[in-house]
Design a protein around this motif. Structure first.
Motif, short mmCIF file in Angstrom:
data_model
loop_
_atom_site.label_atom_id
_atom_site.label_comp_id
_atom_site.label_asym_id
_atom_site.label_seq_id
_atom_site.Cartn_x
_atom_site.Cartn_y
_atom_site.Cartn_z
N ALA A 232 -0.45 18.01 23.31
CA ALA A 232 0.85 18.03 22.64
C ALA A 232 0.68 18.40 21.17
CB ALA A 232 1.53 16.67 22.77
N ILE A 233 -0.41 17.94 20.55
CA ILE A 233 -0.69 18.32 19.16
C ILE A 233 -0.89 19.82 19.05
CG2 ILE A 233 -2.36 18.06 17.27
CD1 ILE A 233 -2.85 15.20 18.30
N LEU A 234 -1.64 20.38 19.99
CA LEU A 234 -1.87 21.83 19.98
C LEU A 234 -0.58 22.60 20.22
CD1 LEU A 234 -5.21 21.95 22.00
CD2 LEU A 234 -4.92 22.16 19.53
N ASP A 235 0.30 22.06 21.04
CA ASP A 235 1.56 22.73 21.31
C ASP A 235 2.43 22.84 20.05
OD1 ASP A 235 0.94 23.08 23.97
OD2 ASP A 235 1.99 21.25 24.64
N ARG A 236 2.25 21.88 19.14
CA ARG A 236 3.06 21.87 17.92
C ARG A 236 2.39 22.63 16.79
NH1 ARG A 236 3.29 16.30 19.32
NH2 ARG A 236 1.89 15.78 17.60
N SER A 237 1.14 23.04 16.97
CA SER A 237 0.42 23.69 15.87
C SER A 237 0.76 25.19 15.78
CB SER A 237 -1.08 23.50 16.06
OG SER A 237 -1.52 24.18 17.23
#
Length: 237
Positions: A232-237
């Protein structure tokens, strides 16, 4: 865009099983020393003292390799040993780490699989204790996980501990010279993982699923309790 993710090993990728490495080494040495005057309690105390010395070196950024630790432990037993017994003790010390079956933290493998599917390179940045980088890679190979990593930097091979920028730079180089600002590091410790990643310009993620570090130091950019939360962190980056 994040191009690479690196992982700390201990407490992030894997942790000790029910029988600790300390217990394995104590049992192995006690068997070898059964005809001497050294009781198991003394063997255990010797290893605990050697670990204390290692920890002092680690926090000070001075190398104390697995080989150095084993040799120091033999010296600190307080009894004379033959050359043959000394070699057997050193071999048993190393073998305890080489044959240990550690516990891989839940959700790691599926997260690594997904990172591979997305084309994100993955690596390891590890401060070794008494178990060498070669032995830790062998463990990952036995578990079928080494294939999921594209590169690594282990302290006994690089010659420095985290948070030294050199060990992070070595890992990024092993992944194809990924720029630090396009890489993310996951680890459990604020002093080494978080501070080291921040210092070199990587995004820091503190994983607290196996060890919740409460040292009063700067927090990571992100905190996760389960490995799949990284996605999810990568999806927001």
């Amino acid at each position: 865009m994040i191009e690479a993710v690196t992982y700390d090993f201990w407490e992030t990728i894997a942790r000790e099983a029910q029988e600790s490495l300390l217990e394995r080494r104590t049992r192995a040495w006690s068997e070898l020393l059964r005809d001497s005057e050294v009781p198991p309690e003394t063997v255990r105390q010797t290893f605990e003292e050697t670990w204390r010395i290692h920890s002092e070196h680690w926090r000070a950024g001075r190398q104390f390799s697995p080989v150095m630790a084993a040799e120091r432990a033999v010296e600190d037993l307080g009894v004379a040993v033959s050359d043959r017994l000394r070699d057997e003790l050193l071999d048993a010390f190393a073998d305890a780490g080489a044959t240990a079956e550690l516990v891989v933290n839940e959700g790691l493998e599926e997260t690594l699989d997904e990172l591979k599917r997305r084309g994100i390179r993955t690596g390891i940045i590890c401060d070794v204790g008494f178990t060498s980088g070669q032995q830790l890679r062998a463990f990952l190979e036995r578990r079928g996980l080494l294939r999921l990593f594209d590169g690594w930097a282990f302290s006994d091979e690089v010659g420095v501990y985290k948070p030294d920028p050199a060990i992070f730079a070595r890992a990024l180089s092993s992944l194809g010279d990924v720029p630090a600002d396009r890489a993310l590091h996951v680890g459990d410790l604020r002093r080494t993982d978080v501070a080291g990643a921040r210092a070199i310009g990587m995004t820091s993620v503190r994983y607290r699923g196996a060890n919740d570090d409460d040292e009063d130091l700067l927090e990571a950019d992100h905190v996760i309790d389960h490995h799949p939360q990284l996605l999810a962190i990568l999806d927001r980056s």
